[in-house]
Every structure is written in C-alpha cells, then in structure tokens.
Design an enzyme around this catalytic site. Structure first.
Site, PDB file in Angstrom:
ATOM      1  N   PRO A 287       0.786  -1.235   0.000  1.00  0.00           N
ATOM      2  CA  PRO A 287       0.000   0.000   0.000  1.00  0.00           C
ATOM      3  C   PRO A 287       0.822   1.291   0.000  1.00  0.00           C
ATOM      4  CG  PRO A 287       0.105  -0.906   2.215  1.00  0.00           C
ATOM      5  CD  PRO A 287       0.854  -1.863   1.334  1.00  0.00           C
ATOM      6  N   GLY A 288       2.109   1.191  -0.207  1.00  0.00           N
ATOM      7  CA  GLY A 288       2.874   2.411  -0.412  1.00  0.00           C
ATOM      8  C   GLY A 288       3.660   2.896   0.790  1.00  0.00           C
ATOM      9  N   GLY A 289       3.806   2.057   1.794  1.00  0.00           N
ATOM     10  CA  GLY A 289       4.565   2.473   2.983  1.00  0.00           C
ATOM     11  C   GLY A 289       5.982   2.891   2.613  1.00  0.00           C
ATOM     12  N   LYS A 290       6.660   2.035   1.856  1.00  0.00           N
ATOM     13  CA  LYS A 290       8.059   2.348   1.527  1.00  0.00           C
ATOM     14  C   LYS A 290       8.119   3.393   0.415  1.00  0.00           C
ATOM     15  CE  LYS A 290       9.402  -2.150   3.197  1.00  0.00           C
ATOM     16  NZ  LYS A 290       8.022  -2.676   3.267  1.00  0.00           N
TER      17      LYS A 290
ATOM     18  N   ASP B 177       2.388  -6.345 -13.783  1.00  0.00           N
ATOM     19  CA  ASP B 177       3.044  -7.519 -13.223  1.00  0.00           C
ATOM     20  C   ASP B 177       4.548  -7.334 -13.375  1.00  0.00           C
ATOM     21  OD1 ASP B 177       4.128  -9.999 -12.650  1.00  0.00           O
ATOM     22  OD2 ASP B 177       2.533 -11.114 -13.660  1.00  0.00           O
TER      23      ASP B 177
ATOM     24  N   ASP C 116      10.183  -5.358  -2.750  1.00  0.00           N
ATOM     25  CA  ASP C 116       9.637  -5.721  -1.435  1.00  0.00           C
ATOM     26  C   ASP C 116       8.654  -6.855  -1.732  1.00  0.00           C
ATOM     27  OD1 ASP C 116       9.027  -5.638   1.231  1.00  0.00           O
ATOM     28  OD2 ASP C 116       7.650  -3.958   1.073  1.00  0.00           O
TER      29      ASP C 116
ATOM     30  N   CYS D  28       9.202  -9.669   4.506  1.00  0.00           N
ATOM     31  CA  CYS D  28       8.879  -9.646   5.946  1.00  0.00           C
ATOM     32  C   CYS D  28       8.700 -11.092   6.398  1.00  0.00           C
ATOM     33  CB  CYS D  28       7.651  -8.783   6.232  1.00  0.00           C
ATOM     34  SG  CYS D  28       6.177  -9.242   5.326  1.00  0.00           S
TER      35      CYS D  28
HETATM   36  C1  LIG Z   1       4.940  -7.005   0.852  1.00  0.00           C
HETATM   37  S1  LIG Z   1       3.713  -6.229  -0.106  1.00  0.00           S
HETATM   38  C2  LIG Z   1       4.456  -4.678  -0.444  1.00  0.00           C
HETATM   39  C3  LIG Z   1       4.399  -3.686   0.683  1.00  0.00           C
HETATM   40  C4  LIG Z   1       4.843  -2.286   0.255  1.00  0.00           C
HETATM   41  N1  LIG Z   1       6.130  -2.277  -0.394  1.00  0.00           N
HETATM   42  C5  LIG Z   1       4.856  -1.291   1.409  1.00  0.00           C
HETATM   43  O1  LIG Z   1       5.928  -1.009   1.940  1.00  0.00           O
HETATM   44  O2  LIG Z   1       3.791  -0.795   1.760  1.00  0.00           O
HETATM   45  C6  LIG Z   1       3.840  -7.054  -1.631  1.00  0.00           C
HETATM   46  C7  LIG Z   1       3.047  -6.454  -2.766  1.00  0.00           C
HETATM   47  O3  LIG Z   1       3.436  -7.121  -3.958  1.00  0.00           O
HETATM   48  C8  LIG Z   1       2.359  -7.100  -4.850  1.00  0.00           C
HETATM   49  N2  LIG Z   1       2.658  -8.097  -5.889  1.00  0.00           N
HETATM   50  C9  LIG Z   1       2.565  -9.437  -5.810  1.00  0.00           C
HETATM   51  N3  LIG Z   1       2.966 -10.009  -6.964  1.00  0.00           N
HETATM   52  C10 LIG Z   1       3.317  -8.994  -7.802  1.00  0.00           C
HETATM   53  C11 LIG Z   1       3.800  -8.933  -9.137  1.00  0.00           C
HETATM   54  N4  LIG Z   1       4.011 -10.045  -9.836  1.00  0.00           N
HETATM   55  N5  LIG Z   1       4.049  -7.727  -9.684  1.00  0.00           N
HETATM   56  C12 LIG Z   1       3.836  -6.577  -8.968  1.00  0.00           C
HETATM   57  N6  LIG Z   1       3.365  -6.590  -7.705  1.00  0.00           N
HETATM   58  C13 LIG Z   1       3.128  -7.771  -7.122  1.00  0.00           C
HETATM   59  C14 LIG Z   1       1.172  -7.392  -3.956  1.00  0.00           C
HETATM   60  O4  LIG Z   1      -0.035  -6.944  -4.552  1.00  0.00           O
HETATM   61  C15 LIG Z   1       1.543  -6.613  -2.683  1.00  0.00           C
HETATM   62  O5  LIG Z   1       0.928  -5.349  -2.703  1.00  0.00           O
END
Ligand SMILES: C[S@@+](CC[C@H](N)C(=O)[O-])C[C@H]1O[C@@H](n2cnc3c(N)ncnc32)[C@H](O)[C@@H]1O
Length: 442
Positions: free
Chosen positions: A264-267, A310, A329, A382
């Site tokens: 959701p955009g934290g980083k 993707d 991430d 994580c």
């Molecule tokens: C660990 S979370 C990211 C948290 C985010 N970086 C933060 O700090 O708020 C992983 C994210 O990867 C996305 N995701 C999963 N597979 C993906 C892909 N193949 N391409 C792009 N995003 C993907 C998911 O929808 C999810 O939002």
C-alpha cells in the site's frame, strides 16, 4: 497472562468474534477481510471488544483448538463449526483476560443464540463450566504438544527450528506477543525530536532506534487520528524494520527508481520523504491496492508515477529505460509479521513457502534485467524463513555471476544471512525482516 479486555455483558461482540475466527480458520479469509464483515451491524462500543477477542483468539488458536477438542466428546458437524470457534473465544476469555469467569461464561452462552444455534447453548455452558472445574487436568493431557506449547502450527515450528535451531523459540514467543506501534516521522515536514515533543504534550511517549532515524516506538498504541499531524502527513504508521529499506536503497536526486511491489505504499512514501527529487515509479499487480498508494501519497503531499502491472512481465509497462535503483519488497509468507497478523499462521500451508520462493525467484530474475550498470536492487521480505531470504538471495547470486552483493558491514541490526541480513521477529522490538542489497557493477 492477563490482557485488558473489560468485563462486558455483551454477547454480540463474542458472537462476532466467533464468526471472524471461523471465517479465517475455516474459510481461509484474511483477518482484515473477516473484521470488515464482522463489524457490520455492531455498535461502536462493541467493536473494540470484538477485535480484541478475535485477535487474541487467533493468536492462541492452535492451542485453544486442541483444548476445545478435549471438551467435545466428538467433533461438531462442519455446518456448526462456528460453535467450536465460539468455545475457543470462551476459553481465550477464561485463560487470558480479566473478564470474570461467570460473566465470560454467561455472555458466551448467550452468544451461541446470536449465532442462531440455540440448540448448542447447553453444550457451550457445560463445556465452559467443565473447563473451570477441570482445567488443570485437561490441560495436562495435551501440555506437551508443540502446537499447545507454542500456539503455532506444528509444520511451522518444524520449519523454523530447522532454519533457526538456536532462535526459533524466541521468534515464536515474540510472534505471540502484541506488536508495538511504530511510526515514521516525515523529515520533509518536521524532525523526529520536534514531533516527539508534540506527542509528549499530547500525553504520549516513545523511544527511538538508532538504525532507523525517523522511527519512534510508541509506549502505548493510539488511533491514527490521535497522532499529532497525521492528517497533514507529518507522520505515518510503519514498523521500524520496514523503515530500513529507504536507507539501504540509498536513492539520490535525479535517479530513476522503481518500487516494484509497492502497495500500500509504505516504503514508496518513505523513499520520497528521504529524497523527493527521485523519479519514482510505484508498481503493483493489484489495481485495488494501488488506490492505497495514491491515498498515502496525497496525505503526504508527494508524487510518483503509480502503475498497475506484473513485475514479472515488464514488456507490458516498462518504458525501456534502465533503473538506477529497484526496490523488490517481495510478496512473501509474512512469517515475520505474525505478531501483527495472527491469521497468517493459520492461513499458510507448508507448500506456500516454496510457492512464494518460486514467485520471488521469478520477480528477482525479471527485475534484474531492468537495472542500470552500477545500479542497486534491494530485495526485501517480511519473512523469517530462509528459503525466502538468505537461501533465495544466495541462489540468485549463484545463477547471476554478473551480480554482486553490497557489503552492509555491521549496521547495528540483524545478522548475516546469505548475502544479506536477517532481523528475527522481536529483535529490538521490530518485525522479522530480510534485506539483501545487490548491484550490477558498472
Ligand atoms: C509485501 S507487499 C508490499 C508492501 C509495500 N512495499 C509497502 O511497503 O507498503 C507485496 C506487494 O506485492 C504485490 N505483488 C505481488 N505479486 C506482484 C507482481 N508479480 N508484480 C507486482 N506486484 C506484485 C502485492 O499486490 C503486494 O501489494
């Protein structure tokens, strides 16, 4: 252990908690989703109790589940599984809260009627009263089972013990605690010390952690609306382990930066607070979750190109210009954040670890091709499982001879794990996290 649930006559929050627990444990939905369904129709005053009961019961569920089995002569029919989970909510109250026993039993018996299963009122009453009479003898019958001792699924404990033979018990103990609330102070708007003064003036207090210069750990959690300057973007809620990413990526003015799994955009927000002069693309596969990135950026007053796509298929969204910095991430098991999301340990299956590792491998391989010579790719999860972390990054280096690991030295957090560093859950009161910094020499 006694937790701060107040005595209440409320059967509604108990029934709602049982529904939530059953939705997670039996239908495989996340706790966030289940809570969203559970609050519908519930009075505001009951919501806090419902959430406390749902979180607490899920945190202890692998243990409570075995105890409920002891009380039931035979399993309930699948259609009545909510009654099983209501008994788990009942035992959670009797074992881990200050609710007086008689109040917990009466409200839980009443809750079974609210679940539309009045025919089980006598059974629930008899089970909970038997627990009060015979709890020591009953507990002794299953006291040595690993899932009872550690309140985690057995496969999870075995996997952790294999990965961290000396540390797995402390990881599990930390995962069973309630996580503290960490915030990130927006250095574009204020300083950590100035914000802390305002927090103290508002009656709060917090401690800092040297490796994460914008992080503060609140002595007691509070609603975001009570955080000074939250609406104006002066502060965000984010665990300190997650706040290490921006420093490790070390993005400077003018660099092209890709936050490849951004929602959701934290980083994303932190990268821009650290250096608003980067050219940042925030990508995520989930269009629904992109809305959360946009909301966060609006609140912080920051801008990025936000894209749905993707990361394994750059041809669909990449403009062909290499990135100086890439943050991956990665989607992972979330085994490092169980203390925040107790549903994770019930939702994951043993085969998920390898399935996640395969997804991460594919993400690493495709994003590596987008990195400019001399650029840096930060791989993060994580998780505390080695297959997603040290082993993953080491295998990547073995398969990509042109790649190098950036030596992180002794940064004052975590331990070496493969080419990166691992923070184990609870270390320094932060979440379990892994970071490996990879570079393509110029
Ligand atoms: C660990 S979370 C990211 C948290 C985010 N970086 C933060 O700090 O708020 C992983 C994210 O990867 C996305 N995701 C999963 N597979 C993906 C892909 N193949 N391409 C792009 N995003 C993907 C998911 O929808 C999810 O939002």
């Amino acid at each position: 252990m006694s937790r701060g649930v107040e005595p209440s006559a409320g059967s509604e929050p108990r029934a709602a908690a049982a529904r939530i627990v059953a939705t997670v444990a039996r239908r495989g939905r996340s706790l966030d989703e289940a809570l969203g369904i559970g609050v519908a129709g519930l009075a505001d005053m009951d919501r806090g109790l419902m959430a406390q009961l749902a979180y607490g019961t899920l945190r202890a569920y692998p243990r409570l589940d075995r105890w409920v089995d002891l009380l039931l002569a035979r399993p309930l029919p699948a259609r009545d599984a909510e009654v099983h989970d209501l008994l788990a909510v009942g035992l959670y109250q009797l074992e881990e809260t200050r609710v007086p026993d008689h109040a917990a039993v009466a409200a839980t018996v009443e809750a079974v009627r609210r679940l539309g299963r009045a025919q089980y009122a006598g059974l629930v009453n008899a089970c909970l009263r038997r627990w009060l009479r015979e709890r020591d003898a009953l507990k002794a019958r299953v006291a040595r089972l690993p899932e009872v001792v550690h309140a985690h699924p057995r496969w999870w404990l075995e996997a952790l013990a294999a990965d961290w033979p000396k540390d797995w018990e402390s990881i599990v103990a930390a995962a069973n605690e309630q996580a503290p609330m960490w915030v990130r102070v927006n250095r574009l708007r204020t300083t950590r010390d100035a914000w802390l003064e305002r927090l103290v003036a508002a009656g709060g207090s917090a401690t800092s952690w040297a490796p994460a210069p914008e992080a503060l750990c609140l002595a007691a959690p509070m609603g975001v609306e009570a955080l000074p300057g939250f609406a104006a973007g002066e502060v965000s809620v984010q665990d300190a382990a997650a706040q290490l990413a921006a420093g490790l990526l070390a993005a400077g003015p003018g660099m092209r930066v890709l936050d490849a799994c951004a929602a959701p955009g934290g980083k994303t927000g932190h990268l821009l607070e650290r250096c608003p002069e980067i050219e940042l693309t925030a990508l995520d596969i989930s269009p629904a979750r992109l809305a959360r990135i946009r909301e966060n950026l609006v609140r912080l007053g920051l801008e990025a190109q936000v894209l749905a796509g993707d990361a394994r298929d750059p041809s669909a969204w990449w403009d062909g210009k290499p990135y100086d910095r890439i943050l991956l991430d990665a989607p992972c098991t979330g085994s490092g954040v169980v203390r925040r999301h107790p549903d994770i340990k019930l939702l994951r299956r043993p085969e998920d670890v390898e399935a996640m590792a395969a997804q991460q491998r594919a993400l690493l391989a495709s994003l590596w091709r987008l990195l400019a010579p001399g650029g840096r790719l930060l791989y993060a999860t994580c998780s505390v499982f080695r297959a997603e972390n040290g082993a993953q990054a080491a295998a990547f280096l073995a398969q990509h001879p042109e790649a190098r690991a950036v030596d992180l030295g002794e940064p004052g957090w975590g331990r070496r794990a493969g080419p990166g560093r691992q923070l184990l859950t609870g270390e320094a009161s932060v979440d379990g996290f892994y970071y490996a910094c990879l570079t393509r020499p110029a």
